[in-house]
Each structure stands twice: as C-alpha cells, then as structure tokens.
Design an enzyme around this catalytic site. Structure first.
Site, PDB file in Angstrom:
ATOM      1  N   CYS A   2       0.822  -1.195   0.000  1.00 49.60           N
ATOM      2  CA  CYS A   2       0.000   0.000   0.000  1.00 49.60           C
ATOM      3  C   CYS A   2       0.857   1.246   0.000  1.00 49.60           C
ATOM      4  O   CYS A   2       2.072   1.191  -0.103  1.00 49.60           O
ATOM      5  CB  CYS A   2      -0.904   0.000   1.229  1.00 49.60           C
ATOM      6  SG  CYS A   2      -1.733  -1.573   1.511  1.00 49.60           S
ATOM      7  N   ARG A  47      -4.849   1.327  -0.409  1.00 55.22           N
ATOM      8  CA  ARG A  47      -4.673  -0.126  -0.343  1.00 55.22           C
ATOM      9  C   ARG A  47      -4.570  -0.805  -1.707  1.00 55.22           C
ATOM     10  O   ARG A  47      -5.372  -0.547  -2.599  1.00 55.22           O
ATOM     11  CB  ARG A  47      -5.824  -0.771   0.441  1.00 55.22           C
ATOM     12  CG  ARG A  47      -5.561  -2.257   0.687  1.00 55.22           C
ATOM     13  CD  ARG A  47      -6.690  -2.950   1.388  1.00 55.22           C
ATOM     14  NE  ARG A  47      -6.298  -4.310   1.749  1.00 55.22           N
ATOM     15  CZ  ARG A  47      -7.129  -5.311   1.985  1.00 55.22           C
ATOM     16  NH1 ARG A  47      -8.432  -5.115   1.913  1.00 55.22           N
ATOM     17  NH2 ARG A  47      -6.669  -6.501   2.307  1.00 55.22           N
ATOM     18  N   SER A  49      -4.869  -4.608  -2.449  1.00 56.06           N
ATOM     19  CA  SER A  49      -5.310  -5.780  -1.689  1.00 56.06           C
ATOM     20  C   SER A  49      -4.550  -7.034  -2.109  1.00 56.06           C
ATOM     21  O   SER A  49      -4.637  -7.453  -3.267  1.00 56.06           O
ATOM     22  CB  SER A  49      -6.818  -6.000  -1.886  1.00 56.06           C
ATOM     23  OG  SER A  49      -7.536  -4.830  -1.555  1.00 56.06           O
ATOM     24  N   ILE A  50      -3.839  -7.631  -1.149  1.00 55.20           N
ATOM     25  CA  ILE A  50      -3.041  -8.828  -1.416  1.00 55.20           C
ATOM     26  C   ILE A  50      -3.406  -9.971  -0.469  1.00 55.20           C
ATOM     27  O   ILE A  50      -3.552 -11.117  -0.879  1.00 55.20           O
ATOM     28  CB  ILE A  50      -1.528  -8.522  -1.286  1.00 55.20           C
ATOM     29  CG1 ILE A  50      -1.114  -7.358  -2.197  1.00 55.20           C
ATOM     30  CG2 ILE A  50      -0.698  -9.768  -1.556  1.00 55.20           C
ATOM     31  CD1 ILE A  50      -1.270  -7.633  -3.676  1.00 55.20           C
ATOM     32  N   ILE A  51      -3.544  -9.651   0.826  1.00 52.40           N
ATOM     33  CA  ILE A  51      -3.878 -10.654   1.838  1.00 52.40           C
ATOM     34  C   ILE A  51      -5.148 -10.227   2.559  1.00 52.40           C
ATOM     35  O   ILE A  51      -5.304  -9.052   2.902  1.00 52.40           O
ATOM     36  CB  ILE A  51      -2.723 -10.823   2.859  1.00 52.40           C
ATOM     37  CG1 ILE A  51      -1.465 -11.357   2.150  1.00 52.40           C
ATOM     38  CG2 ILE A  51      -3.114 -11.761   3.985  1.00 52.40           C
ATOM     39  CD1 ILE A  51      -0.242 -11.437   3.040  1.00 52.40           C
ATOM     40  N   GLY A 356      14.839 -10.637  -8.241  1.00 50.99           N
ATOM     41  CA  GLY A 356      16.101 -11.167  -7.716  1.00 50.99           C
ATOM     42  C   GLY A 356      17.010 -10.163  -7.048  1.00 50.99           C
ATOM     43  O   GLY A 356      18.193 -10.451  -6.846  1.00 50.99           O
TER      44      GLY A 356
END
Length: 614
Positions: A2, A47, A49-51, A356
């Site tokens: 976020c 936000r 939203s991922i989780i 990476g």
C-alpha cells in the site's frame, strides 16, 4: 502492499490535507482508502489488496481502539506471530498480516521490529502515550520519508505526499545534487528536497511532545569467517533460500515473477509456486541489448509461461518525465526505465511479482568485487612506488591498455570504491556546478562505514558499502517506485533476514572463485537451472544508452536539456556540452556522465518547472 501518509501535530484542516496527501499516491493503492484523524494525528492509507481481501483494510486498531496502524509491506512470519500472540490472549479481528504489528507493538513496544521477517514501512499511533512510532525494514525494501513542518511530523511512502503539506517550501538540496553526481543516486539522509529526510534502512523513529528521535535497530555488517566446507555451505544456502522463497508466496492473489537472462531471477522463478514470468529487452539494430530469448528459453526449461516486451527508443525517451515523477528523486540508473516497462507488462496479468534483487550484494555477484584479487599482482609493491607509477600512467592517453589498472592499484579500496557507480570525481563535480556547497568528498562520506569493516578484506568492505548505500539508494529505490507506479507489489526473497544470517558469514573464497562470482550461490542454483543460465556472465539490464546518445534523437533531446534554463541555473554548460559532443564524435564514452546530468534535469523540470505531476 500500500501507500501510507500522515502527520502528527496540531495542524488544522486535517481531513482536507490528508486527502491531498493520499490522492497523490493513489497508484500505490488503487483498491481502497482509509483515514483516521484526531486532534493529534492524521493517518491516510491507500490499499493494494493482497492478503485478506475482504477485511484487511486500514487504518487498523487494537481491541480498545487506542492503538492505530497504517502499514506498507508484508510480514512473512505473520502466521507464527499470530499463534504466539493468540496464546498470550490477544484477539484478532481478521486474517491480515497487518494486525500482527498491532499486537506485536502491545507485547514488545519498539522492540517489535526485531520479531519481524518481511518488508515494511509502518506507522503506529499510541493514543495513550500520544506517541508516533514509525519504522522501516532491515534492508530498505520499502521507503519511508519524513519532515518536520511548522511543528508537525509529516511522513509518507513517497515524497510527493509531503510536498502536499501546507507550509512546505520546495527547494533543491544542493549537497544532495553534488553527491548524486558521484553516486548516481541520492546518497544522503536528507533528500533532494531540503528539509525532507528518508528514514534509513534498519531504523525507526519516535515523535512525542514535539521531540523527534531516530534509532538504528539493524546494521547489515558482514563477518566472513564461516569454516563451512563447500558442500555444507551449499546445503545451508539451499535450505534457507527454499524457505525464504516459500515464505514470500504468502498471498490471496496470483504471484508472478520477473525473469531476466541472469541466475538470480531465474533461481526464484525455478523455486516459486507461480506460473507466469515477465521479461523486457530493447529494440536495436544489432540485437546486442535484447536478451529476451535467454529468458524465454529458461522459462520453457522450467515449464513456465513467459510474457515479454521489446522497448523502443521512442518509448524510452517518451516515458522519462513520468518515470522521474514516480521516482521522487533523480536516479541515473538506465535500468530503472527497463524496470518500469517490465512492471507495466506484469501488472496486466498479476498484482504481485518476485524479483532477484539482493543476491549480488549478499553473495558477491558484482564483477568489481574481483578487483582486489586482480590488483594483488601489483599491490605487493610499496605504496610509494605504486603512486609514482600512477603519476606517470596518468600522463598516458585515456584508454591505453594498463593505464587504469596502474592508477587504481595506487589507491586504497577506500579511495577508489564508492559503490557500483562512480560517475564524477569530487574535483570534476566541483568544476561542473555553479554553486559551491559544503558537500564532503564521497570518500569522507563513506569513511565511517569503511571503519566498521576495517578488520576484513577489501572485497568484504566493498560488499558492506553496497549493502548500506547502493542497495537501498539505487537497487531498491527503483524496484519499489517502478513497480508501485503500476500498482504492482514486488517481493525480493533474497533480501530476507534469515538468508542474511547465512550470507553474512560466507568466506570471500566461497563468493569469488577463479573468475566466478557468487560461487556458492551458483552451486545452489545449478541444481534447478540449465547451465546456460547458471554460468552466464552478469549483465544487469543491458540498456543501449551509449548508442542512442550518438544518434540524432537522443543527442537532440539531451542537447536541448543541456542548453536550457535549468542546465544554466545549476551547471557550467560549456563542459557538459563538451561531454555530449565528445561522446557523439567517439572521442570517449561519456554516456554515464551525460545520463546522470540529463536525468537530474528531467527530474527538475517535472518537480520545479512543470508544477503538475507527469
């Protein structure tokens, strides 16, 4: 993932100001927003939203509403922390990793940071104590900026939010500009905007009763004394990297992966649980700067999908103003633009990607780290002899074989190495700039960090300089800003504190062996990747800047900037135009120097001349 913004103090019109601070970083969190204001504090949240997509909105509070949180990042050990805190009687209202920070603060106070595994920039308001707690992660993956303006502590994930606060007067930090000309990134705690500071990696600050205090809680010092044999070390690395990659898969949405032609991103793609990979290259007539076919071959070998995009010269130049707006500060790394385009491609398909970053700094991946080994053939001579030889070598024509080797051999590592980029010397930048500043030399700036590593070999010293400067100042800055420009969360599994516990003790001869860099890590990677990937020479993002600056479009754009009002304001224009002409005419390769100046001028135009955002 976020964007956060806010302030603590008695400033009026909190809602109106906060709305402006949040609007300017909408790209960091387009899914929803949240606000919390009292007489003492204003918290704003955008936000992505991922989780816990349904109930993970912020600001978030503890059970009695006396502790408020806004948080940018991911806490990968949140499941373990949740169990620990529930056993102590804490009641959780949702499944988000954010709430673990609230209960962690209740348990540990400021020492909470030591319990975390992840990337973060977060603010906690303790209403009982009337106290703000602001923290940034161990390696500086997530950005946090702050300023004190008219008695208010103002902060945000991006500088742009702070610029919206009433009473702040925009002014270029000339010392930051002078250091930038050497480092190619903003190298000081104070940013390019006078009075606005970055919270340094591994630091937190507190603000109470108008008093500001900053504390360092983590320092990525190295101790390369492990006695592990190669087989044991490779096994340890294999296990800790496997664990980190799996921890970084924590999400309720699909996760993709950036995939270059190199071993670092390829290893993560081989180990992660997603299916989509993303690659970019450049369109050039000789195809020297387009390595998408290597990534496509690797993806095919791993059974993964690969989406690629070839960047044209017109695209590259055309997006520069927008990229500088998103960057907040000048960054003269040409690869930042490539990262912008690969993030744009990935955001069409996923909301989260792995990448990476950090492997080179942790495991000894940069070719320059081999320099102390190559100089050993001359370093046995007395220093006075080497200095005399260098004095003679300096009179030889530039580009003559052996000239640079002798000159560099005459210097200590502290004198010659300031990081992966070393653009203008202290003497050169003084001659270019019109305004005299109190900026110290790069060597003086880095002296305290060199002192910390004084008992170790030169390569270890170089690694530590990059871990504390180049990594957060260049690599992670562009990783965050270019991904969030497209509302894309970027995760970096190598930059994990558990991985670092193993990496920090690796002996130098297990990092550099013969002509191989990242030796121990490559031995891990070769278990999962084709040989053409594990043994490929490191290139980074190859960008055809040196070619484009000789052609009409690039030369014309830069010359226009170098003869403009901004260039005349900051620089003596005759020498910078000479740099450009000498490059075009093949006298010498000045591309890095030209790009450093040009990038600053584009940034200045965006933030000081155009006024509105790009």
């Amino acid at each position: 993932m976020c964007g956060i913004a806010g302030f603590a103090g008695k400033q009026g019109n909190k809602e109106e100001i906060l709305e402006k601070m949040m609007d300017v970083i909408k790209h960091r969190g387009p899914d929803s927003e949240g606000k919390y204001t009292t007489d003492d504090v204003a918290f704003g949240f955008r936000r992505l939203s991922i989780i816990d997509l349904e109930s993970g909105s912020q600001p978030m509070f503890n059970e009695d509403g006396q502790i408020a949180l806004i948080f940018n990042g991911e806490i990968y050990n949140s499941p373990e922390l949740r169990e620990r805190f529930q056993a102590k009687g804490h009641v959780f209202a949702n499944r988000s990793d954010s709430e673990t920070l609230i209960h962690g603060y209740e348990e540990y106070g400021e020492k909470l940071v030591h319990e975390l595994r992840g990337m973060f920039g977060f603010a906690i308001w303790d209403n009982r104590k009337k106290r703000l707690f602001l923290a940034r992660d161990f390696f500086g993956i997530k950005p946090v900026y702050y300023a004190v303006i008219n008695g208010n502590l103002v902060f945000g994930s991006e500088i742009k939010s702070i610029l919206e606060f009433p009473g702040y007067k925009k002014e270029v930090n000339m010392e930051a500009l002078e250091q930038y000309l050497s480092f190619q990134y903003s190298a000081l705690p104070e940013t390019f905007f006078k009075g606005i500071y970055r919270l340094l990696p591994g630091h937190y600050l507190t603000w109470s009763n108008g008093e500001l205090n900053t504390t360092q809680y983590f320092d990525p010092t190295l101790e390369p004394v492990s006695k592990d044999k190669q087989e044991t070390l490779v096994k340890k690395l294999d296990e800790v990297l496997e664990d980190s990659v799996q921890k970084h898969m924590l999400a309720d949405v699909e996760v993709g992966a950036f995939l270059s032609s190199g071993v670092d991103s390829s290893y993560i793609a081989a180990k992660y649980s997603g299916k989509k990979t993303f690659t970019v290259g450049f369109f050039d007539k000789d195809n020297q700067y387009n390595e998408t076919h290597y990534a496509e071959e690797c993806a095919k070998y791993l059974g993964l999908e690969n989406c690629s995009h070839t960047i044209t010269e017109d695209e590259y130049w055309g997006e520069m103003p927008k990229i500088m707006w998103h960057m907040d500060e000048p960054l003269a790394d040409p690869a930042a633009i490539a990262l912008y385009f690969v993030a744009r491609e990935a955001a069409k398909h996923v909301k989260v990607v792995t990448s990476g970053e950090g492997a080179d700094e942790f495991f000894g991946g940069y070719t320059i780290y081999r320099e102390p080994l190559s100089l050993r053939w001359i370093n046995w001579l007395p220093a006075s002899w080497r200095r005399s030889m260098a004095h003679l070598a300096e009179k030889l024509p530039e580009g003559m074989k052996g000239r640079s080797y002798i000159i560099r051999a005459s210097k200590t590592v502290q004198e010659r190495f300031i990081g992966n980029a070393n653009i203008f010397t202290a003497e050169e930048r003084k001659k270019l700039l019109k305004e005299k500043t109190k900026a110290v030399t790069p060597q003086q700036l880095l002296a305290p960090q060199y002192k910390k590593m004084q008992q170790y070999d030169d390569t270890t010293k170089m690694q530590y300089i990059d871990l504390t400067n180049w990594l957060p100042g260049d690599i992670l800055l562009k990783a965050d800003k270019m991904s969030m420009a497209h509302s894309l969360e970027l995760r970096v599994p190598f930059l994990d504190k558990e991985v670092f516990k193993t990496a920090r003790s690796i002996r130098t001869n297990m990092k550099l062996k013969d002509k191989t860099t990242k030796f121990a890590f490559r031995r891990v990677a070769e278990k999962y990747l084709p040989e053409f990937t594990t043994n490929k020479k490191k290139l980074g993002f190859p960008v055809p800047i040196r070619v484009w600056l000789k052609e009409d479009t690039g030369y014309g754009k830069v010359k226009e900037a170098f003869t403009g009002a901004a260039a005349n304001k900051f620089f003596h224009t005759e020498p910078i135009l000479q740099l450009l002409d000498d490059h075009k005419n093949g006298v010498r390769d000045n591309s890095r120097k030209i790009w450093t100046i040009y990038t600053f001028l584009v940034w200045y135009k965006v933030f000081f001349e155009d006024v509105k955002s790009a």
